[in-house]
Design an enzyme around this catalytic site. Structure first.
Site, PDB file in Angstrom:
ATOM      1  N   ARG A   1      -6.218  11.288  12.810  1.00 13.15           N
ATOM      2  CA  ARG A   1      -6.262  10.042  13.597  1.00 13.15           C
ATOM      3  C   ARG A   1      -7.288  10.204  14.718  1.00 13.15           C
ATOM      4  NH1 ARG A   1      -0.681   8.874  16.285  1.00 13.15           N
ATOM      5  NH2 ARG A   1      -0.135   8.675  14.081  1.00 13.15           N
TER       6      ARG A   1
ATOM      7  N   HIS B   1      -2.211  14.441  15.579  1.00 11.93           N
ATOM      8  CA  HIS B   1      -2.985  13.866  14.467  1.00 11.93           C
ATOM      9  C   HIS B   1      -4.491  13.999  14.700  1.00 11.93           C
ATOM     10  CE1 HIS B   1       0.076  11.835  11.954  1.00 11.93           C
ATOM     11  NE2 HIS B   1       0.744  11.629  13.078  1.00 11.93           N
TER      12      HIS B   1
ATOM     13  N   ASP C   1       1.797  12.150   8.498  1.00  8.75           N
ATOM     14  CA  ASP C   1       2.986  11.294   8.426  1.00  8.75           C
ATOM     15  C   ASP C   1       3.169  10.924   6.956  1.00  8.75           C
ATOM     16  OD1 ASP C   1       3.183  11.251  11.219  1.00  8.75           O
ATOM     17  OD2 ASP C   1       2.129   9.341  11.402  1.00  8.75           O
TER      18      ASP C   1
ATOM     19  N   GLU D   1      10.771  12.423  14.773  1.00  8.27           N
ATOM     20  CA  GLU D   1      10.346  11.550  13.671  1.00  8.27           C
ATOM     21  C   GLU D   1      10.451  12.289  12.344  1.00  8.27           C
ATOM     22  OE1 GLU D   1       6.939   9.198  16.342  1.00  8.27           O
ATOM     23  OE2 GLU D   1       6.311  10.740  14.906  1.00  8.27           O
TER      24      GLU D   1
ATOM     25  N   HIS E   1       6.985  13.119  10.340  1.00  7.41           N
ATOM     26  CA  HIS E   1       5.852  13.734  11.057  1.00  7.41           C
ATOM     27  C   HIS E   1       5.907  15.260  10.956  1.00  7.41           C
ATOM     28  CE1 HIS E   1       3.189  13.732  14.852  1.00  7.41           C
ATOM     29  NE2 HIS E   1       3.583  14.983  14.769  1.00  7.41           N
TER      30      HIS E   1
END
Length: 208
Positions: free
Chosen positions: A76, A121, A128, A187, A190
């Site tokens: 990301r 990320h 994810d 999460e 993740h």
């Protein structure tokens, strides 16, 4: 493929293991911002070489059981993270609240740890994902919440879901740990590669 946009050490996941399904949520509108996110120009996962090869091993093991991986996000760019942070401070835009953060005030998403100003990320070795059953139309296993649901229900060990949903989370967690990823306690989707190759570097090249 134009690899010039990527630094050395990064690869397209589909060139390492094409059988992994991809639905890069921040490229489209089906995400907690309800719009495409800065820096995402393709529905393609990019990862470090070591993270991609570890995921390939996960996929190969799951495929023996007629299962496979579905990736929602991988590398990301920092510009996307900055976009998230700016969104979290915009109190006028609440369109995804009921679906993604019904119980959490938007202005606490950073302090509660759901949105980070720097994300693993961006280092290229965080992923994810979820598990799908392997025949078209590739049904996602029921994990008890949607991806990017901000609330305690998304913790991997959350007990207030069905035994089947808990078992599905446990399956994902155990197979990822076995292949050298560490889970994130907030999460279920993740994971970050242990001994990631760029532990201190936050990259900003776009996803193309």
């Amino acid at each position: 493929t134009n690899h010039r946009t990527m630094p050395d050490g990064f690869v397209y996941l589909d060139e390492v293991t094409p059988s992994i399904k991809q639905d890069i949520r921040y490229f489209g509108v089906n995400n907690f911002l309800g719009r495409p996110v800065n820096g995402y120009h393709a529905n393609r996962a990019i990862l470090t070489k070591s993270a991609a090869s570890a995921l390939k091993a996960v996929q190969e093991e799951l495929s023996k059981f007629g299962l496979g991986l579905l990736v929602f996000d991988a590398y990301r760019p920092q510009q996307a993270v900055d976009d998230f942070v700016a969104w979290s401070k915009d109190n006028k835009d609440m369109k995804s609240k009921s679906a993604n953060y019904p119980q959490v005030p938007k202005n606490t998403l950073i302090s509660e740890g759901f949105i980070a100003e720097y994300s693993g990320h961006s280092r290229g070795s965080t992923i994810d994902l979820t598990i799908v059953s392997g025949n078209p139309p590739f049904k996602q296993l029921n994990m008890g919440t949607r991806f990017d649901f901000f609330g305690s229900e998304s913790r991997p060990n959350y007990a207030g879901i069905s035994s089947q949903q808990r078992a599905n989370r446990l399956l994902l967690q155990n197979i990822m740990i076995k292949h050298d990823f560490k889970p994130y306690p907030q999460e279920w989707w993740h994971f970050t590669l242990n001994n990631e190759p760029f532990p201190e570097t936050y990259f900003n090249f776009p996803v193309r």
